[in-house]
Design an enzyme around this catalytic site. Structure first.
Site, PDB file in Angstrom:
ATOM      1  N   LYS A 134      24.037 -19.740   5.458  1.00 44.01           N
ATOM      2  CA  LYS A 134      24.913 -20.912   5.006  1.00 44.01           C
ATOM      3  C   LYS A 134      24.830 -20.982   3.554  1.00 44.01           C
ATOM      4  CE  LYS A 134      25.335 -25.848   5.548  1.00 44.01           C
ATOM      5  NZ  LYS A 134      24.824 -27.109   6.205  1.00 44.01           N
TER       6      LYS A 134
ATOM      7  N   HIS B 221       0.596  -1.248   0.086  1.00 42.58           N
ATOM      8  CA  HIS B 221       0.009  -0.046   0.060  1.00 42.58           C
ATOM      9  C   HIS B 221       0.899   1.279  -0.066  1.00 42.58           C
ATOM     10  CE1 HIS B 221      -4.002  -1.728   0.745  1.00 42.58           C
ATOM     11  NE2 HIS B 221      -3.326  -2.632   0.996  1.00 42.58           N
TER      12      HIS B 221
ATOM     13  N   THR C 114      13.103  -9.942   2.648  1.00 41.73           N
ATOM     14  CA  THR C 114      13.210  -8.473   2.282  1.00 41.73           C
ATOM     15  C   THR C 114      14.304  -7.989   1.242  1.00 41.73           C
ATOM     16  OG1 THR C 114      14.811  -7.457   3.781  1.00 41.73           O
ATOM     17  CG2 THR C 114      12.617  -7.491   4.617  1.00 41.73           C
TER      18      THR C 114
END
Length: 193
Positions: free
Chosen positions: A185, A115, A167
């Protein structure tokens, strides 16, 4: 359509219930006719399929969308590859591309939608939405309750740990975990992340 915004709004009104932000009941009745479903694929009856006909929904061969999931392609295509499992109670909001042989555990959110909220003098619900496509490569496993945010690309043969919030892009052959998710890893020692 592009030349007539009024016609576009009218058609959108006929297809989408504006209050519920989902296709109207008569559109959902014919959805199996315009959704592309591969051979031996399955969508459980309790899945909420918010898939209007003006965007693509593709489910590959032998892929499964399990109970209580929500698939929404109202703002962008949702394409799911072959032999992929969308686990119980997942939410997928397009534009999203998911590869083949992918396993999404339960309670995962994969969303390309955000939004807008830049104007402090207007309510957030008046500012509209923005999308940034999400791409998940082949042979990926995403653990329970993970969140994949807009614009993220997850490389092939990667693992996202349970509860991670992704993210940023995930390189191929990586294990990521945490909030926000970080590479912890390399799954192929010769690959440096």
């Amino acid at each position: 359509m592009k030349g007539s915004p009024r016609l576009k709004r009218w058609l959108d009104y006929l297809i989408m219930n504006q209050r519920d932000a989902r296709p109207r009941w008569y559109v959902r009745l014919v959805a199996p006719l315009y959704q592309k479903r591969g051979r031996c694929s399955k969508i459980y009856g309790s899945v909420r399929m918010d898939t209007p006909p003006y965007r693509r929904f593709v489910l590959g061969r032998s892929s499964v969308v399990e109970s209580y999931s929500c698939i929404n392609n109202a703002v962008g295509d949702v394409v799911i590859g072959d032999h992929t499992r969308i686990g119980i109670h997942n939410t997928i909001i397009g534009p999203v591309t998911i590869g083949s042989h992918v396993n999404l555990a339960q309670g995962i959110t994969v969303t390309a939608l955000n939004h807008n909220f830049d104007d402090p003098d207007r309510r957030i619900d008046e500012q509209g939405v923005a999308t940034c496509p999400v791409s998940i490569g082949d042979d990926v496993w995403i653990g329970a309750n993970a969140v994949v945010l807009p614009g993220v690309n997850i490389g092939s043969h990667s693992v996202v740990a349970a509860g991670a919030v992704v993210t940023k892009d995930v390189p191929p052959f990586s294990l990521v975990a945490g909030v926000p998710a970080k590479v912890i890893k390399a799954l192929k020692p010769e690959i440096k992340n």
